[in-house]
Design an enzyme around this catalytic site. Structure first.
Site, PDB file in Angstrom:
ATOM      1  N   SER A  11      68.645  67.417  -2.558  1.00 36.68           N
ATOM      2  CA  SER A  11      69.480  67.471  -3.760  1.00 36.68           C
ATOM      3  C   SER A  11      70.842  68.000  -3.332  1.00 36.68           C
ATOM      4  O   SER A  11      70.963  68.649  -2.283  1.00 36.68           O
ATOM      5  CB  SER A  11      68.860  68.444  -4.771  1.00 36.68           C
TER       6      SER A  11
ATOM      7  N   TYR B 271      63.789  75.837  -7.132  1.00 31.93           N
ATOM      8  CA  TYR B 271      64.163  74.447  -6.818  1.00 31.93           C
ATOM      9  C   TYR B 271      65.221  74.418  -5.707  1.00 31.93           C
ATOM     10  O   TYR B 271      65.096  73.687  -4.727  1.00 31.93           O
ATOM     11  CB  TYR B 271      64.701  73.790  -8.088  1.00 31.93           C
TER      12      TYR B 271
HETATM   13  N1  LIG Z   1      67.514  63.015 -11.232  1.00 34.35           N
HETATM   14  C1  LIG Z   1      68.268  63.969 -10.698  1.00 34.35           C
HETATM   15  O1  LIG Z   1      69.251  64.417 -11.292  1.00 34.35           O
HETATM   16  C2  LIG Z   1      67.962  64.509  -9.317  1.00 34.35           C
HETATM   17  C3  LIG Z   1      68.940  65.271  -8.663  1.00 34.35           C
HETATM   18  C4  LIG Z   1      68.693  65.765  -7.398  1.00 34.35           C
HETATM   19  C5  LIG Z   1      67.478  65.513  -6.791  1.00 34.35           C
HETATM   20  N2  LIG Z   1      66.534  64.779  -7.453  1.00 34.35           N
HETATM   21  C6  LIG Z   1      65.259  64.561  -6.766  1.00 34.35           C
HETATM   22  O2  LIG Z   1      64.948  63.199  -6.739  1.00 34.35           O
HETATM   23  C7  LIG Z   1      63.541  63.037  -6.624  1.00 34.35           C
HETATM   24  C8  LIG Z   1      63.069  61.987  -7.607  1.00 34.35           C
HETATM   25  O3  LIG Z   1      63.308  62.465  -8.919  1.00 34.35           O
HETATM   26  P1  LIG Z   1      63.685  61.525 -10.144  1.00 34.35           P
HETATM   27  O4  LIG Z   1      65.006  61.955 -10.627  1.00 34.35           O
HETATM   28  O5  LIG Z   1      63.473  60.097  -9.797  1.00 34.35           O
HETATM   29  O6  LIG Z   1      62.612  62.059 -11.224  1.00 34.35           O
HETATM   30  P2  LIG Z   1      61.352  61.365 -11.910  1.00 34.35           P
HETATM   31  O7  LIG Z   1      60.702  62.446 -12.666  1.00 34.35           O
HETATM   32  O8  LIG Z   1      61.788  60.133 -12.621  1.00 34.35           O
HETATM   33  O9  LIG Z   1      60.426  60.924 -10.688  1.00 34.35           O
HETATM   34  C9  LIG Z   1      59.669  61.831  -9.943  1.00 34.35           C
HETATM   35  C10 LIG Z   1      58.292  61.218  -9.706  1.00 34.35           C
HETATM   36  O10 LIG Z   1      57.572  62.100  -8.829  1.00 34.35           O
HETATM   37  C11 LIG Z   1      56.241  62.172  -9.288  1.00 34.35           C
HETATM   38  N3  LIG Z   1      55.638  63.436  -8.837  1.00 34.35           N
HETATM   39  C12 LIG Z   1      55.934  64.692  -9.244  1.00 34.35           C
HETATM   40  N4  LIG Z   1      55.151  65.579  -8.630  1.00 34.35           N
HETATM   41  C13 LIG Z   1      54.334  64.869  -7.807  1.00 34.35           C
HETATM   42  C14 LIG Z   1      53.292  65.224  -6.927  1.00 34.35           C
HETATM   43  N5  LIG Z   1      52.925  66.512  -6.763  1.00 34.35           N
HETATM   44  N6  LIG Z   1      52.660  64.258  -6.232  1.00 34.35           N
HETATM   45  C15 LIG Z   1      53.016  62.950  -6.410  1.00 34.35           C
HETATM   46  N7  LIG Z   1      53.977  62.557  -7.250  1.00 34.35           N
HETATM   47  C16 LIG Z   1      54.623  63.503  -7.937  1.00 34.35           C
HETATM   48  C17 LIG Z   1      56.342  62.093 -10.808  1.00 34.35           C
HETATM   49  O11 LIG Z   1      55.103  61.691 -11.385  1.00 34.35           O
HETATM   50  C18 LIG Z   1      57.459  61.088 -10.993  1.00 34.35           C
HETATM   51  O12 LIG Z   1      56.959  59.765 -11.119  1.00 34.35           O
HETATM   52  C19 LIG Z   1      62.935  64.435  -6.829  1.00 34.35           C
HETATM   53  O13 LIG Z   1      62.614  64.995  -5.566  1.00 34.35           O
HETATM   54  C20 LIG Z   1      64.078  65.212  -7.461  1.00 34.35           C
HETATM   55  O14 LIG Z   1      64.021  66.597  -7.205  1.00 34.35           O
HETATM   56  C21 LIG Z   1      66.742  64.264  -8.691  1.00 34.35           C
END
Ligand SMILES: NC(=O)c1ccc[n+]([C@@H]2O[C@H](COP(=O)([O-])OP(=O)(O)OC[C@H]3O[C@@H](n4cnc5c(N)ncnc54)[C@H](O)[C@@H]3O)[C@@H](O)[C@H]2O)c1
Length: 245
Positions: free
Chosen positions: A142, A155
């Site tokens: 992130s 986080y």
């Molecule tokens: N969206 C943002 O603003 C943002 C910013 C920085 C980093 N991220 C990172 O991007 C990545 C993806 O997030 P996203 O934004 O697509 O969110 P999202 O919630 O749409 O997708 C995350 C997916 O991970 C799955 N998941 C969660 N815990 C899990 C586990 N223990 N085992 C298997 N699957 C699991 C969830 O079921 C979900 O489908 C994450 O690591 C998040 O921290 C997102």
């Protein structure tokens, strides 16, 4: 020929958001994709949707914090598609909570998914890639792996850990042809961001909007493919200018 023609890619968190957008782009670049997610309903529905488009895709339900389940993901991927070339190590959770009110159990849960889970997936990826002669791992960290923010201690600590885990693994396996890089998103419009926070987060971003999952996927394809063949141990920060402030 796609940039990932005939490559086998494992994508964790593949049922939603950044993982799902990346699965779509990987497939359009010629990859075979193993979708991994805790959410079986969403994962299976997405698998069906992609299969209807003639994609070579398989959904495997797994919790990335379970060593046994992560080992099973890679076993299934190799049994189905023969090997693993690319791993998008992306599943994660995020919650905002003032530190003085943060239960230790919540700290542990966040670090367990966002750092320990990333380690477990990376380790199995490396074990397979050592057998097959190399590959590319992209860990989702992130922008909060680079800068701090109030109310997200667990986080941010985990994501900072992912950035340095990425460097360390890259150095350890550089000579074995395993490249390891990180994607560091800013605020991206996915289900992880509560609807009521979207406007505020867009206003905090210099470009005055949230990023799109598809904009993340393009950076991931770059790191997964030979376009980035001399890049390892590094991060791409895609954040609409946030960390430039
Ligand atoms: N969206 C943002 O603003 C943002 C910013 C920085 C980093 N991220 C990172 O991007 C990545 C993806 O997030 P996203 O934004 O697509 O969110 P999202 O919630 O749409 O997708 C995350 C997916 O991970 C799955 N998941 C969660 N815990 C899990 C586990 N223990 N085992 C298997 N699957 C699991 C969830 O079921 C979900 O489908 C994450 O690591 C998040 O921290 C997102």
């Amino acid at each position: 020929m796609g940039k990932l023609q005939d490559k086998v890619a494992v994508i964790t968190g593949g049922a939603s958001g950044i993982g799902a957008a990346t699965a779509r782009l990987f497939i359009s670049e010629g990859a075979k994709v193993v979708l991994v997610d805790l959410n079986e309903e969403k994962g299976k529905a997405f698998e069906e949707e992609l299969k209807a488009l003639n994609a070579e895709v398989l959904f495997v339900k797994a919790n990335i914090t379970s060593e046994e389940e992560v080992i099973n993901v890679f076993k299934t991927a190799v049994e189905t598609f023969g090997n693993v070339d690319v791993v998008f190590n992306n599943a994660g959770i995020g919650r905002v909570h003032p530190t003085h009110d943060l239960e230790y159990s919540e700290w542990r849960n966040t670090v367990n998914v966002d750092l320990d889970g990333v380690f477990l997936v990376a380790r199995e990826a490396i074990r397979e890639m050592l057998k097959s002669g190399g590959g590319s791992i992209i860990n989702t960290a992130s922008m909060y792996g680079w800068v701090g923010s109030p109310g997200s201690a667990a986080y941010n600590a985990a994501k900072g850990g992912v950035v340095n885990l990425t460097r360390s693994l890259a150095l350890e396996y550089a000579e074995q042809n395993i490249r390891v890089n990180a994607l560091c998103p800013g605020f991206i419009d996915t289900p992880i961001i509560p609807e009521e926070s979207k406007q505020t987060l867009a206003a905090m971003t210099p470009m005055k909007r949230l990023g799109k999952a598809e904009e993340m996927a393009k950076a991931v394809v770059f790191m997964a493919s030979d376009d980035s063949s001399f890049m390892t141990g590094n991060s791409i920060i895609v954040d609409g200018g946030y960390t430039a402030q």
